[in-house]
Design a protein around this motif. Structure first.
Motif, PDB file in Angstrom:
ATOM      1  N   THR A  82       0.835  -1.208   0.000  1.00 11.42           N
ATOM      2  CA  THR A  82       0.000   0.000   0.000  1.00 11.42           C
ATOM      3  C   THR A  82       0.865   1.251   0.000  1.00 11.42           C
ATOM      4  OG1 THR A  82      -1.675  -1.221   1.275  1.00 11.42           O
ATOM      5  CG2 THR A  82      -1.887   1.174   1.205  1.00 11.42           C
ATOM      6  N   VAL A  83       0.418   2.271  -0.727  1.00  8.09           N
ATOM      7  CA  VAL A  83       1.114   3.566  -0.733  1.00  8.09           C
ATOM      8  C   VAL A  83       0.159   4.641  -0.228  1.00  8.09           C
ATOM      9  CG1 VAL A  83       2.689   2.964  -2.607  1.00  8.09           C
ATOM     10  CG2 VAL A  83       0.481   4.011  -3.150  1.00  8.09           C
ATOM     11  N   TYR A  84       0.758   5.703   0.306  1.00  8.23           N
ATOM     12  CA  TYR A  84       0.005   6.852   0.821  1.00  8.23           C
ATOM     13  C   TYR A  84       0.196   8.010  -0.147  1.00  8.23           C
ATOM     14  CZ  TYR A  84      -1.082  10.817   3.877  1.00  8.23           C
ATOM     15  OH  TYR A  84      -1.589  11.972   4.411  1.00  8.23           O
ATOM     16  N   VAL A  85      -0.904   8.553  -0.629  1.00 12.43           N
ATOM     17  CA  VAL A  85      -0.871   9.647  -1.606  1.00 12.43           C
ATOM     18  C   VAL A  85      -1.479  10.886  -0.947  1.00 12.43           C
ATOM     19  CG1 VAL A  85      -1.492  10.382  -3.932  1.00 12.43           C
ATOM     20  CG2 VAL A  85      -1.207   7.950  -3.443  1.00 12.43           C
ATOM     21  N   SER A  86      -0.748  11.997  -0.964  1.00 14.36           N
ATOM     22  CA  SER A  86      -1.240  13.237  -0.355  1.00 14.36           C
ATOM     23  C   SER A  86      -1.276  14.364  -1.378  1.00 14.36           C
ATOM     24  CB  SER A  86      -0.358  13.629   0.838  1.00 14.36           C
ATOM     25  OG  SER A  86       0.992  13.772   0.435  1.00 14.36           O
ATOM     26  N   ASP A  87      -1.819  15.508  -0.969  1.00 27.79           N
ATOM     27  CA  ASP A  87      -1.954  16.700  -1.817  1.00 27.79           C
ATOM     28  C   ASP A  87      -2.811  16.411  -3.050  1.00 27.79           C
ATOM     29  OD1 ASP A  87      -0.309  17.792   0.024  1.00 27.79           O
ATOM     30  OD2 ASP A  87       1.417  18.069  -1.283  1.00 27.79           O
ATOM     31  N   ILE A  88      -3.980  15.836  -2.806  1.00 26.95           N
ATOM     32  CA  ILE A  88      -4.886  15.478  -3.903  1.00 26.95           C
ATOM     33  C   ILE A  88      -5.931  16.571  -4.077  1.00 26.95           C
ATOM     34  CG2 ILE A  88      -6.521  13.753  -4.769  1.00 26.95           C
ATOM     35  CD1 ILE A  88      -5.112  11.702  -3.015  1.00 26.95           C
ATOM     36  N   GLU A  94     -11.648   8.987  -7.200  1.00 21.11           N
ATOM     37  CA  GLU A  94     -10.928   7.732  -6.993  1.00 21.11           C
ATOM     38  C   GLU A  94     -10.638   7.043  -8.324  1.00 21.11           C
ATOM     39  OE1 GLU A  94     -13.303   5.494  -4.262  1.00 21.11           O
ATOM     40  OE2 GLU A  94     -12.397   6.433  -2.495  1.00 21.11           O
ATOM     41  N   GLU A  95     -11.548   7.226  -9.295  1.00 22.02           N
ATOM     42  CA  GLU A  95     -11.335   6.638 -10.624  1.00 22.02           C
ATOM     43  C   GLU A  95     -10.125   7.288 -11.304  1.00 22.02           C
ATOM     44  OE1 GLU A  95     -14.212   7.607  -9.429  1.00 22.02           O
ATOM     45  OE2 GLU A  95     -15.250   5.675  -9.239  1.00 22.02           O
ATOM     46  N   HIS A  96      -9.994   8.617 -11.175  1.00 27.88           N
ATOM     47  CA  HIS A  96      -8.835   9.315 -11.755  1.00 27.88           C
ATOM     48  C   HIS A  96      -7.542   8.834 -11.105  1.00 27.88           C
ATOM     49  CE1 HIS A  96     -11.718  12.878 -12.737  1.00 27.88           C
ATOM     50  NE2 HIS A  96     -11.727  11.946 -13.694  1.00 27.88           N
ATOM     51  N   PHE A 101      -2.356   5.186 -11.353  1.00 26.64           N
ATOM     52  CA  PHE A 101      -1.466   4.171 -10.794  1.00 26.64           C
ATOM     53  C   PHE A 101      -1.643   2.792 -11.416  1.00 26.64           C
ATOM     54  CE2 PHE A 101      -1.533   7.437  -7.529  1.00 26.64           C
ATOM     55  CZ  PHE A 101      -0.203   7.481  -7.138  1.00 26.64           C
ATOM     56  N   ILE A 102      -2.583   2.648 -12.352  1.00 23.59           N
ATOM     57  CA  ILE A 102      -2.830   1.334 -12.935  1.00 23.59           C
ATOM     58  C   ILE A 102      -1.623   0.821 -13.715  1.00 23.59           C
ATOM     59  CG2 ILE A 102      -3.794   2.152 -15.113  1.00 23.59           C
ATOM     60  CD1 ILE A 102      -5.121  -0.783 -12.976  1.00 23.59           C
ATOM     61  N   ASN A 103      -0.788   1.761 -14.215  1.00 21.20           N
ATOM     62  CA  ASN A 103       0.394   1.338 -14.961  1.00 21.20           C
ATOM     63  C   ASN A 103       1.485   0.760 -14.059  1.00 21.20           C
ATOM     64  OD1 ASN A 103      -0.709   2.191 -17.433  1.00 21.20           O
ATOM     65  ND2 ASN A 103      -0.031   4.301 -17.081  1.00 21.20           N
ATOM     66  N   CYS A 104       1.372   1.004 -12.756  1.00 18.30           N
ATOM     67  CA  CYS A 104       2.369   0.484 -11.824  1.00 18.30           C
ATOM     68  C   CYS A 104       2.093  -0.972 -11.464  1.00 18.30           C
ATOM     69  CB  CYS A 104       2.392   1.324 -10.552  1.00 18.30           C
ATOM     70  SG  CYS A 104       2.740   3.075 -10.835  1.00 18.30           S
ATOM     71  N   GLY A 105       0.865  -1.370 -11.549  1.00 12.89           N
ATOM     72  CA  GLY A 105       0.463  -2.730 -11.192  1.00 12.89           C
ATOM     73  C   GLY A 105      -1.032  -2.778 -10.967  1.00 12.89           C
ATOM     74  N   GLN A 106      -1.540  -3.968 -10.715  1.00 11.42           N
ATOM     75  CA  GLN A 106      -2.973  -4.125 -10.509  1.00 11.42           C
ATOM     76  C   GLN A 106      -3.385  -3.525  -9.161  1.00 11.42           C
ATOM     77  OE1 GLN A 106      -4.380  -8.112 -10.923  1.00 11.42           O
ATOM     78  NE2 GLN A 106      -6.514  -7.604 -10.464  1.00 11.42           N
ATOM     79  N   VAL A 107      -4.376  -2.632  -9.203  1.00 12.61           N
ATOM     80  CA  VAL A 107      -4.850  -1.948  -8.003  1.00 12.61           C
ATOM     81  C   VAL A 107      -5.968  -2.768  -7.358  1.00 12.61           C
ATOM     82  CG1 VAL A 107      -5.965   0.131  -7.100  1.00 12.61           C
ATOM     83  CG2 VAL A 107      -4.223   0.324  -8.894  1.00 12.61           C
ATOM     84  N   VAL A 108      -5.793  -3.081  -6.078  1.00 11.30           N
ATOM     85  CA  VAL A 108      -6.801  -3.838  -5.335  1.00 11.30           C
ATOM     86  C   VAL A 108      -7.874  -2.901  -4.785  1.00 11.30           C
ATOM     87  CG1 VAL A 108      -7.218  -5.336  -3.339  1.00 11.30           C
ATOM     88  CG2 VAL A 108      -5.178  -5.641  -4.724  1.00 11.30           C
ATOM     89  N   ASP A 109      -7.444  -1.776  -4.203  1.00  8.08           N
ATOM     90  CA  ASP A 109      -8.381  -0.829  -3.584  1.00  8.08           C
ATOM     91  C   ASP A 109      -7.788   0.566  -3.626  1.00  8.08           C
ATOM     92  OD1 ASP A 109     -10.540   0.250  -2.315  1.00  8.08           O
ATOM     93  OD2 ASP A 109     -10.274  -0.800  -0.406  1.00  8.08           O
ATOM     94  N   ASP A 129       0.777  -6.678  -5.329  1.00  9.46           N
ATOM     95  CA  ASP A 129       2.106  -7.114  -4.920  1.00  9.46           C
ATOM     96  C   ASP A 129       2.957  -5.908  -4.533  1.00  9.46           C
ATOM     97  OD1 ASP A 129       2.979  -5.970  -7.418  1.00  9.46           O
ATOM     98  OD2 ASP A 129       2.479  -7.862  -8.396  1.00  9.46           O
ATOM     99  N   GLU A 130       4.105  -6.174  -3.922  1.00 10.48           N
ATOM    100  CA  GLU A 130       4.995  -5.110  -3.466  1.00 10.48           C
ATOM    101  C   GLU A 130       5.643  -4.374  -4.633  1.00 10.48           C
ATOM    102  OE1 GLU A 130       7.737  -6.098  -0.303  1.00 10.48           O
ATOM    103  OE2 GLU A 130       6.520  -7.846   0.237  1.00 10.48           O
ATOM    104  N   GLU A 131       5.828  -5.067  -5.757  1.00 13.87           N
ATOM    105  CA  GLU A 131       6.444  -4.418  -6.916  1.00 13.87           C
ATOM    106  C   GLU A 131       5.598  -3.243  -7.391  1.00 13.87           C
ATOM    107  OE1 GLU A 131       6.162  -7.611  -6.480  1.00 13.87           O
ATOM    108  OE2 GLU A 131       8.268  -8.220  -6.366  1.00 13.87           O
ATOM    109  N   GLY A 132       4.270  -3.402  -7.376  1.00 17.15           N
ATOM    110  CA  GLY A 132       3.382  -2.316  -7.770  1.00 17.15           C
ATOM    111  C   GLY A 132       3.504  -1.122  -6.852  1.00 17.15           C
ATOM    112  N   ALA A 133       3.616  -1.393  -5.544  1.00 17.83           N
ATOM    113  CA  ALA A 133       3.753  -0.301  -4.576  1.00 17.83           C
ATOM    114  C   ALA A 133       5.073   0.424  -4.755  1.00 17.83           C
ATOM    115  CB  ALA A 133       3.626  -0.855  -3.159  1.00 17.83           C
ATOM    116  N   ARG A 134       6.146  -0.330  -5.009  1.00 19.80           N
ATOM    117  CA  ARG A 134       7.450   0.318  -5.218  1.00 19.80           C
ATOM    118  C   ARG A 134       7.455   1.152  -6.493  1.00 19.80           C
ATOM    119  NH1 ARG A 134       9.630  -4.563  -2.884  1.00 19.80           N
ATOM    120  NH2 ARG A 134       9.722  -5.548  -4.937  1.00 19.80           N
ATOM    121  N   ALA A 135       6.809   0.648  -7.542  1.00 22.16           N
ATOM    122  CA  ALA A 135       6.743   1.410  -8.802  1.00 22.16           C
ATOM    123  C   ALA A 135       5.923   2.677  -8.630  1.00 22.16           C
ATOM    124  CB  ALA A 135       6.148   0.536  -9.900  1.00 22.16           C
TER     125      ALA A 135
END
Length: 266
Positions: A82-88, A94-96, A101-109, A129-135
């Motif tokens: 999981t990643v934390y995104v601020s300044d939105i 949520e769709e935007h 982030f869909i290009n980083c990996g499959q988004v669960v939530d 997976d963790e690879e998506g979070a790191r990307a």
């Protein structure tokens, strides 16, 4: 002495040991159906039963510790994904955010939240997976709306939503688009006052449900508008002081279902 010798001589050496009835368990039967006395010495326990109970408690404690370790490991795994995104920007849905982030990996939530102390919002995005979070960390600084978002590793997992509250049909999903979730509502603000506030700024309110209890100092509300544009405009109200507190407004994941009348008991 002769009298004692005479008395002892009359005793039957083959007789069973005498056990007082006060300490005899007569409910315990022998192999041939005969009653067998079980003696419990004063101040002691049935060692076999006590050992069995103690073993059961230890087994249960071991299972609980194993379950706790498993749940903690699962939670830590979710946090790493999981990643934390601020300044939105408030205009960003949520769709935007998920589309970015869909290009980083499959988004669960993807969960967007409001901050009463800021004009901007924040979000949590969980990947498979963790690879998506790191990307996803490489997207920090990307312009989304009018502001560049910040992406950092999350310290918490996304709290699950009760599945019974989620939309069950296309109609209820459409209702969610027109609904916002409002928190940190001053308890002195009435439902009529809250409705008037949103209608004066955003548009006509179709349905509203205000919830609160004695344990919390504030209330929450689900506000369903007639038009989806009104719900989008309501997101800009996050941080506005209503009563004496700044409200927090975020998109709702659950529809405001009409109340089912309780059957009257005659």
């Amino acid at each position: 002495m002769r009298d004692l010798e005479e008395l002892f001589s009359k005793l039957n050496p083959m007789a069973e040991e005498f056990v007082p009835t006060s300490i005899m368990d007569r409910s315990y039967c022998g192999e041939n159906g005969g009653r067998v006395a079980r003696v419990y010495l004063k101040g002691t326990r049935d060692s076999w039963g006590f050992a069995r109970k103690k073993k059961g408690r230890l087994d249960n404690q071991g299972k609980r510790r194993a379950n706790n370790r498993t749940s903690m490991a699962q939670r830590e795994d979710v946090i790493r994904r999981t990643v934390y995104v601020s300044d939105i920007d408030h205009q960003v849905t949520e769709e935007h955010l998920a589309a970015l982030f869909i290009n980083c990996g499959q988004v669960v939530d993807c969960r967007v939240c409001g901050d009463p102390k800021s004009v901007l919002r924040f979000a949590f995005i969980e990947f498979t997976d963790e690879e998506g979070a790191r990307a996803a960390l490489s997207l920090s600084g990307t312009m989304l709306g009018f502001y560049p978002v910040k992406v950092t590793p999350s310290k918490t997992a996304i709290a699950p939503v009760n599945p019974t509250f989620l939309p069950r049909s296309d109609d209820e999903r459409e209702m969610c688009v027109r609904t916002v979730y409002c928190t940190n509502i001053d308890k002195k603000v009435t439902q009529a006052e809250l409705k008037l506030f949103f209608e004066s700024i955003c548009g006509e309110v179709y349905r509203m449900r205000v919830l609160g209890d004695y344990r919390h100092h504030t209330c929450i509300a689900f506000v369903e508008f007639v038009m989806a544009d009104s719900a989008t405009a309501a997101l800009n109200c996050s941080g506005v002081v209503v009563g004496s507190l700044p409200i927090r407004v975020s998109p709702s994941k659950t529809p405001v279902r009409p109340r089912v009348p309780r059957p009257q008991i005659h």
